[in-house]
Enzyme design. Structure first.
Site, PDB file in Angstrom:
ATOM      1  N   LYS A 166       1.891   1.751   7.854  1.00  0.00           N
ATOM      2  CA  LYS A 166       2.217   1.213   7.552  1.00  0.00           C
ATOM      3  C   LYS A 166       2.231   1.306   5.725  1.00  0.00           C
ATOM      4  O   LYS A 166       3.344   1.187   4.903  1.00  0.00           O
ATOM      5  CB  LYS A 166       2.639  -0.429   7.769  1.00  0.00           C
ATOM      6  CG  LYS A 166       3.338   0.070   9.619  1.00  0.00           C
ATOM      7  CD  LYS A 166       3.829  -1.275   9.754  1.00  0.00           C
ATOM      8  CE  LYS A 166       1.982  -1.874  10.542  1.00  0.00           C
ATOM      9  NZ  LYS A 166       1.063  -1.141  11.958  1.00  0.00           N
ATOM     10  N   ILE A 167       1.939   0.595   5.915  1.00  0.00           N
ATOM     11  CA  ILE A 167       0.349   0.391   3.853  1.00  0.00           C
ATOM     12  C   ILE A 167       0.500   0.941   3.381  1.00  0.00           C
ATOM     13  O   ILE A 167       1.317   1.628   2.392  1.00  0.00           O
ATOM     14  CB  ILE A 167      -0.582  -0.291   4.135  1.00  0.00           C
ATOM     15  CG1 ILE A 167       0.093  -2.204   4.694  1.00  0.00           C
ATOM     16  CG2 ILE A 167      -0.783  -1.065   2.814  1.00  0.00           C
ATOM     17  CD1 ILE A 167      -1.452  -2.983   5.409  1.00  0.00           C
ATOM     18  N   ARG A 177     -10.656  -2.579   5.521  1.00  0.00           N
ATOM     19  CA  ARG A 177     -11.615  -3.125   5.010  1.00  0.00           C
ATOM     20  C   ARG A 177     -12.693  -2.933   5.014  1.00  0.00           C
ATOM     21  O   ARG A 177     -13.213  -1.847   4.523  1.00  0.00           O
ATOM     22  CB  ARG A 177     -11.694  -3.163   6.718  1.00  0.00           C
ATOM     23  CG  ARG A 177     -10.468  -3.282   7.832  1.00  0.00           C
ATOM     24  CD  ARG A 177     -11.515  -5.243   8.182  1.00  0.00           C
ATOM     25  NE  ARG A 177     -10.024  -5.811   9.031  1.00  0.00           N
ATOM     26  CZ  ARG A 177      -8.733  -6.352   7.847  1.00  0.00           C
ATOM     27  NH1 ARG A 177      -8.613  -6.176   6.901  1.00  0.00           N
ATOM     28  NH2 ARG A 177      -8.243  -6.821   9.541  1.00  0.00           N
ATOM     29  N   ASP A 184     -10.893  -4.932  -2.497  1.00  0.00           N
ATOM     30  CA  ASP A 184     -10.171  -6.654  -1.742  1.00  0.00           C
ATOM     31  C   ASP A 184     -10.341  -7.140  -0.916  1.00  0.00           C
ATOM     32  O   ASP A 184     -10.886  -7.469  -0.383  1.00  0.00           O
ATOM     33  CB  ASP A 184      -8.525  -6.210  -1.364  1.00  0.00           C
ATOM     34  CG  ASP A 184      -7.939  -7.523  -1.289  1.00  0.00           C
ATOM     35  OD1 ASP A 184      -8.013  -8.438  -1.864  1.00  0.00           O
ATOM     36  OD2 ASP A 184      -7.160  -7.496  -0.228  1.00  0.00           O
ATOM     37  N   GLU A 186     -18.196  -9.399   3.489  1.00  0.00           N
ATOM     38  CA  GLU A 186     -17.535 -10.913   2.770  1.00  0.00           C
ATOM     39  C   GLU A 186     -17.269 -11.801   3.929  1.00  0.00           C
ATOM     40  O   GLU A 186     -17.387 -12.693   2.542  1.00  0.00           O
ATOM     41  CB  GLU A 186     -15.827  -9.816   2.529  1.00  0.00           C
ATOM     42  CG  GLU A 186     -15.346  -9.763   3.958  1.00  0.00           C
ATOM     43  CD  GLU A 186     -13.646  -8.925   3.653  1.00  0.00           C
ATOM     44  OE1 GLU A 186     -13.215  -8.409   3.152  1.00  0.00           O
ATOM     45  OE2 GLU A 186     -12.857  -9.539   4.018  1.00  0.00           O
ATOM     46  N   HIS A 190     -10.373 -10.699  -0.944  1.00  0.00           N
ATOM     47  CA  HIS A 190      -9.103 -10.621   0.505  1.00  0.00           C
ATOM     48  C   HIS A 190      -7.937 -11.198   0.357  1.00  0.00           C
ATOM     49  O   HIS A 190      -7.429 -12.072   1.436  1.00  0.00           O
ATOM     50  CB  HIS A 190      -9.688 -11.009   1.457  1.00  0.00           C
ATOM     51  CG  HIS A 190      -9.470 -10.107   2.822  1.00  0.00           C
ATOM     52  ND1 HIS A 190      -9.927  -9.562   3.908  1.00  0.00           N
ATOM     53  CD2 HIS A 190      -8.522  -9.763   3.168  1.00  0.00           C
ATOM     54  CE1 HIS A 190      -9.648  -8.778   4.695  1.00  0.00           C
ATOM     55  NE2 HIS A 190      -8.581  -8.686   4.247  1.00  0.00           N
TER      56      HIS A 190
HETATM   57  P1  NAD Z   1      -1.230   0.949  10.480  1.00  0.00           P
HETATM   58  O1  NAD Z   1      -1.706   1.362  11.814  1.00  0.00           O
HETATM   59  O2  NAD Z   1      -0.018   1.017  10.179  1.00  0.00           O
HETATM   60  O3  NAD Z   1      -1.322   2.332   9.779  1.00  0.00           O
HETATM   61  C1  NAD Z   1      -2.704   3.423   9.750  1.00  0.00           C
HETATM   62  C2  NAD Z   1      -3.011   4.376   9.942  1.00  0.00           C
HETATM   63  O4  NAD Z   1      -4.392   4.719   9.517  1.00  0.00           O
HETATM   64  C3  NAD Z   1      -2.424   5.187  11.206  1.00  0.00           C
HETATM   65  O5  NAD Z   1      -1.706   6.279  10.281  1.00  0.00           O
HETATM   66  C4  NAD Z   1      -3.321   5.920  11.432  1.00  0.00           C
HETATM   67  O6  NAD Z   1      -3.460   7.381  12.365  1.00  0.00           O
HETATM   68  C5  NAD Z   1      -4.993   6.014  10.587  1.00  0.00           C
HETATM   69  N1  NAD Z   1      -5.892   6.716  10.815  1.00  0.00           N
HETATM   70  C6  NAD Z   1      -6.550   6.263  11.503  1.00  0.00           C
HETATM   71  N2  NAD Z   1      -7.694   6.991  11.480  1.00  0.00           N
HETATM   72  C7  NAD Z   1      -7.575   7.357  10.553  1.00  0.00           C
HETATM   73  C8  NAD Z   1      -8.512   8.359  10.308  1.00  0.00           C
HETATM   74  N3  NAD Z   1     -10.064   8.718  10.334  1.00  0.00           N
HETATM   75  N4  NAD Z   1      -8.750   9.408   8.956  1.00  0.00           N
HETATM   76  C9  NAD Z   1      -7.111   8.924   8.533  1.00  0.00           C
HETATM   77  N5  NAD Z   1      -6.134   8.053   8.428  1.00  0.00           N
HETATM   78  C10 NAD Z   1      -6.684   7.572  10.437  1.00  0.00           C
HETATM   79  O7  NAD Z   1      -2.132   0.135   9.616  1.00  0.00           O
HETATM   80  P2  NAD Z   1      -1.525  -1.156   8.133  1.00  0.00           P
HETATM   81  O8  NAD Z   1      -0.969  -1.878   8.955  1.00  0.00           O
HETATM   82  O9  NAD Z   1      -0.756   0.389   6.958  1.00  0.00           O
HETATM   83  O10 NAD Z   1      -2.928  -1.412   7.750  1.00  0.00           O
HETATM   84  C11 NAD Z   1      -4.047  -0.715   7.954  1.00  0.00           C
HETATM   85  C12 NAD Z   1      -5.225  -1.402   7.402  1.00  0.00           C
HETATM   86  O11 NAD Z   1      -5.190  -1.980   6.150  1.00  0.00           O
HETATM   87  C13 NAD Z   1      -5.985  -2.628   8.782  1.00  0.00           C
HETATM   88  O12 NAD Z   1      -6.205  -1.745   9.742  1.00  0.00           O
HETATM   89  C14 NAD Z   1      -6.600  -3.893   8.156  1.00  0.00           C
HETATM   90  O13 NAD Z   1      -7.578  -3.067   7.871  1.00  0.00           O
HETATM   91  C15 NAD Z   1      -5.991  -3.543   6.888  1.00  0.00           C
HETATM   92  N6  NAD Z   1      -5.217  -4.967   5.787  1.00  0.00           N
HETATM   93  C16 NAD Z   1      -5.938  -5.215   4.723  1.00  0.00           C
HETATM   94  C17 NAD Z   1      -4.625  -6.036   4.097  1.00  0.00           C
HETATM   95  C18 NAD Z   1      -5.389  -7.258   3.193  1.00  0.00           C
HETATM   96  O14 NAD Z   1      -5.016  -7.802   3.209  1.00  0.00           O
HETATM   97  N7  NAD Z   1      -5.881  -6.779   2.245  1.00  0.00           N
HETATM   98  C19 NAD Z   1      -3.929  -7.268   5.059  1.00  0.00           C
HETATM   99  C20 NAD Z   1      -3.211  -6.159   6.090  1.00  0.00           C
HETATM  100  C21 NAD Z   1      -4.181  -5.076   6.455  1.00  0.00           C
END
Ligand code: NAD
Length: 341
Positions: A162-163, A244, A268, A273, A305
């Protein structure tokens, strides 16, 4: 929804900040949840504070390991409701064994996190953080503030969930070429947005001027950025990590910065952390030497974060968390995609 007062759910909320309290209280009016807001983090030692609670609500740096879960289970806790997406801080297998359900917020505002990643990139590249300080000191010199056009450069998006997808789309808006890597590529999205998938992570690393990490933290993704992968990166590239901390090996990152291979790093999140980020330590001494070293580089930008910290994201996080907690009462179902165990 109206609730039967006999079925009030007691939830102990760990690591609470004022904005969490406000959002959860607003989202739970009429839901029959009695909140116990606690400012400290959940660990094996603090788990006793959840006494009388059927639910604990936790965030990214609470340590929900086996010893902690055992204490929670003995006290009758049935649900660990994460108010975040990632669940790398929870021992999921142990929770399953102990019959504790774990839920998370599968999606809130991917825009909040993606926009923060881009904010870090723009600030670093155009040296806004340095310009801001200079101008306040009446230093109007431009020396050392040269950036580069993002237009026509290549951005590497690691993880197109998603992100990652929103980040890629924003960068396409700058006229960047976007290369992506994901073991589960979304070809339909790539076609629609003009993003290209690289056949291997090494291709992305070698060809990108900017690399942004958007994968969850798993044993496989731990230290995605380490000495060998930094070696593959284009000299002068910028790295952004809003996902992360442990996706990046901090020691290797410091070496990459000292050698000049990395022109900029926006973080971030940070490997160590926990206990630092989200806290006001301004009156004390920073005991983490690696973080202290990172903070000496003019081309490193660190936020604590906060990528998720928008009104929209907080409202959605609270809404989903409250829905999951209410569902644990058995009358409704959990929000789709929330249940981890
Ligand atoms: P998501 O589950 O929608 O997407 C994660 C993607 O990573 C998936 O498409 C998956 O196939 C891919 N992936 C897994 N292993 C991989 C690899 N080895 N190489 C390449 N791609 C790989 O998750 P999201 O909602 O996009 O969130 C991603 C991450 O962002 C979360 O897991 C979380 O750790 C982090 N996050 C951080 C904050 C913040 O405030 N800083 C907030 C929300 C989420």
């Amino acid at each position: 929804m109206t609730w039967n007062p006999a079925s009030v759910i007691t939830a102990a909320v760990f690591d609470t900040k004022p904005y969490d309290r406000e959002a959860l209280q607003q989202a739970s009016a009429d839901h029959g949840i009695e909140w116990h807001f606690l400012e400290f983090r959940l660990t094996q030692d603090t788990a006793y504070a959840a006494k009388n609670a059927r639910v604990v609500c936790v965030f990214v740096n609470d340590q929900v390991d086996r010893p902690c879960l055992e204490v929670l289970a003995r006290q009758g806790v049935e649900l660990v409701a994460l108010r975040c997406t990632g669940f790398n801080n929870v021992d999921v297998e142990s929770a399953k064994e102990l019959k504790i359900t774990v839920t998370r917020v599968p999606a809130y505002s991917p825009h909040s996190v993606a926009e923060h990643a881009v904010a870090l990139l723009l600030t670093l590249n155009r040296k806004i953080h340095r310009a801001f300080n200079r101008v306040r000191e009446l230093n109007f010199s431009l020396n050392g503030l040269v950036g580069f056009d993002l237009y026509a450069k290549t951005a590497g998006i690691v993880g197109t969930g998603k992100i990652g997808r929103v980040t890629g789309q924003i960068l396409r808006g700058f006229g960047m070429r976007v290369l992506a890597y994901d073991p589960f590529p979304n070809h339909e999205w790539a076609k629609q947005t003009g993003v290209e998938y690289a056949e291997a992570p090494s291709v992305l690393l070698r060809n990108s001027d900017v690399i942004s990490l958007h994968t969850p933290l798993t044993p496989e993704t731990r230290h995605t950025i380490r000495a060998e992968t930094i070696e593959l990166m284009k000299p002068g590239s910028i790295l952004i990590n809003v996902s992360r901390g442990a996706l990046v090996d901090t020691k290797a990152l410091i070496k990459g910065l000292k050698s000049g291979r990395l022109a900029g790093v926006g973080l971030d999140v940070y490997e160590e952390e926990e206990g630092i980020f989200f806290e006001d330590l301004s009156g004390g001494v920073l005991h983490d030497d690696e973080l202290a070293r990172l903070l000496t580089f003019p081309n490193v930008l660190i936020t604590s974060h906060q990528a998720f910290l928008t009104d929209e994201a907080l409202t959605e996080i609270a809404r989903t968390t409250v829905a999951n907690i209410s569902a644990s009462g058995g009358q409704e179902s959990f929000v789709e995609g929330s249940v981890v165990t």
